[in-house]
Design an enzyme around this catalytic site. Structure first.
Site, PDB file in Angstrom:
ATOM      1  N   HIS A 139       0.820  -1.213   0.000  1.00 54.55           N
ATOM      2  CA  HIS A 139       0.000   0.000   0.000  1.00 54.55           C
ATOM      3  C   HIS A 139       0.853   1.261   0.000  1.00 54.55           C
ATOM      4  O   HIS A 139       0.329   2.361  -0.169  1.00 54.55           O
ATOM      5  CB  HIS A 139      -0.956   0.017   1.197  1.00 54.55           C
ATOM      6  CG  HIS A 139      -0.273   0.054   2.534  1.00 54.55           C
ATOM      7  ND1 HIS A 139       0.265  -1.069   3.120  1.00 54.55           N
ATOM      8  CD2 HIS A 139      -0.043   1.069   3.395  1.00 54.55           C
ATOM      9  CE1 HIS A 139       0.790  -0.743   4.290  1.00 54.55           C
ATOM     10  NE2 HIS A 139       0.623   0.549   4.481  1.00 54.55           N
TER      11      HIS A 139
ATOM     12  N   HIS B 136       7.425   7.053   4.923  1.00 51.18           N
ATOM     13  CA  HIS B 136       6.685   6.507   3.787  1.00 51.18           C
ATOM     14  C   HIS B 136       5.946   7.639   3.088  1.00 51.18           C
ATOM     15  O   HIS B 136       5.802   8.732   3.634  1.00 51.18           O
ATOM     16  CB  HIS B 136       5.720   5.392   4.219  1.00 51.18           C
ATOM     17  CG  HIS B 136       4.706   5.832   5.223  1.00 51.18           C
ATOM     18  ND1 HIS B 136       4.894   5.715   6.584  1.00 51.18           N
ATOM     19  CD2 HIS B 136       3.487   6.405   5.078  1.00 51.18           C
ATOM     20  CE1 HIS B 136       3.845   6.186   7.229  1.00 51.18           C
ATOM     21  NE2 HIS B 136       2.971   6.620   6.334  1.00 51.18           N
TER      22      HIS B 136
ATOM     23  N   HIS C  16       2.619   9.181   0.665  1.00 54.99           N
ATOM     24  CA  HIS C  16       1.225   9.102   0.228  1.00 54.99           C
ATOM     25  C   HIS C  16       1.036  10.055  -0.949  1.00 54.99           C
ATOM     26  O   HIS C  16       1.550  11.171  -0.951  1.00 54.99           O
ATOM     27  CB  HIS C  16       0.272   9.521   1.353  1.00 54.99           C
ATOM     28  CG  HIS C  16       0.240   8.576   2.507  1.00 54.99           C
ATOM     29  ND1 HIS C  16      -0.653   7.533   2.602  1.00 54.99           N
ATOM     30  CD2 HIS C  16       1.002   8.515   3.633  1.00 54.99           C
ATOM     31  CE1 HIS C  16      -0.447   6.874   3.729  1.00 54.99           C
ATOM     32  NE2 HIS C  16       0.552   7.448   4.374  1.00 54.99           N
TER      33      HIS C  16
ATOM     34  N   HIS D 115       5.504  11.014   5.327  1.00 54.18           N
ATOM     35  CA  HIS D 115       5.312  10.839   6.762  1.00 54.18           C
ATOM     36  C   HIS D 115       6.579  10.271   7.391  1.00 54.18           C
ATOM     37  O   HIS D 115       7.087   9.232   6.950  1.00 54.18           O
ATOM     38  CB  HIS D 115       4.149   9.886   7.053  1.00 54.18           C
ATOM     39  CG  HIS D 115       2.813  10.461   6.721  1.00 54.18           C
ATOM     40  ND1 HIS D 115       1.665   9.700   6.655  1.00 54.18           N
ATOM     41  CD2 HIS D 115       2.434  11.735   6.453  1.00 54.18           C
ATOM     42  CE1 HIS D 115       0.640  10.479   6.347  1.00 54.18           C
ATOM     43  NE2 HIS D 115       1.084  11.716   6.216  1.00 54.18           N
TER      44      HIS D 115
END
Length: 274
Positions: free
Chosen positions: A96, A122, A124, A141
């Site tokens: 994800h 990570h 997004h 993040h």
């Protein structure tokens, strides 16, 4: 925007909202248990129904992400203290998202006298949080956790916004390895020494509020710090991050959550009025 002065006690209240028990938030690593696909039975609107341990995704009152509206912000003059340093790191395709985990002392941030060591980073895309309704092209993040059992909020996440423009130099160092793990969940690459300072968060102005993890189990009690400085990332870099993960996670941003009248603080040195 009017400037307000707050006592140390009111600032500390951000951290002590959750009763006597410590909150040590852990993200779900197995992406097969949830997804981001619209209308999916495992999509964001269903997360809270998939497992009883994930009930906060549906019933929580302090969920993330939210919109940072200047109309709701309280201004405080106080710089953030970061002390990052280089250490061995591993790049991983979690299905994800793409994550970068440090395996040792990569430094920390200091919040109200408590050090929160850096664990992983990570990405997004698009951004999960918004500022005055604007959603950016990407959000990084940086996840920190303290082992101090006397601290109720044991997870602190720093967010960095990006808009399309020049390539991000930090991501550029990772591009070849990310390319080699497209659609290969759990694939890892040893990156050697990676210095978090190379992310170059030069801004001393940032929003802070109390929220949650943005993936299951959506645990609350997470201290969020969002830099106001917007960096740039190239279209190709965003495209690669999307291509590397599974199809349903190409846009891996949880929808905005209710604000529920939470305090949002804008920290910064000197004059922070807009």
């Amino acid at each position: 925007m009017k400037k307000a002065t707050y006592t140390l006690a009111s600032i500390l209240a951000l951290v002590f909202l959750f009763g006597a028990n410590s909150v040590n938030a852990q993200e779900v690593e197995d992406e097969r248990e949830f997804d981001y696909a619209k209308g999916s039975d495992k999509g964001p609107r269903k997360w809270g129904e998939l497992k009883k341990e994930w009930a906060a995704c549906k019933d929580g009152k302090l969920q993330s992400p939210i919109d940072m509206s200047n109309e709701r912000v309280r201004v405080i003059t106080k710089p953030e203290k970061r002390n990052y340093k280089p250490f061995n790191a591993t790049l991983r395709n979690r299905g994800h998202d793409i994550s970068l985990r440090w395996h040792g002392d990569a430094g920390s941030i200091l919040i109200n006298g408590t050090e929160y060591p850096l664990q992983q980073a990570h990405w997004h895309s698009p951004s999960e949080h918004t500022i005055n309704g604007r959603r950016y092209d990407m959000e990084l993040h940086l996840v920190h956790q303290t082992s101090d059992l006397n601290v109720r909020s044991r997870t602190a996440v720093t967010g960095v916004f990006y808009k399309i423009g020049k390539p991000d130099k930090f991501l550029s160092k990772l591009m070849t390895n990310i390319s080699s793990m497209i659609d290969q969940k759990d694939e890892e690459r040893n990156m050697g020494i990676i210095n978090p300072k190379d992310i170059k968060m030069n801004s001393q102005r940032y929003y802070r509020y109390m929220g949650s993890l943005t993936v299951p189990p959506c645990t609350e009690g997470v201290i969020w710090t969002l830099n106001t400085k917007v960096k740039t990332v190239s279209k190709d870099q965003v495209k690669l991050l999307r291509e590397a993960v599974h199809d349903y996670a190409e846009e891996n941003a949880r929808p905005l959550q209710p604000h529920n009248s939470r305090d949002v603080y804008l920290y910064g040195p000197g004059d922070t009025s807009d």
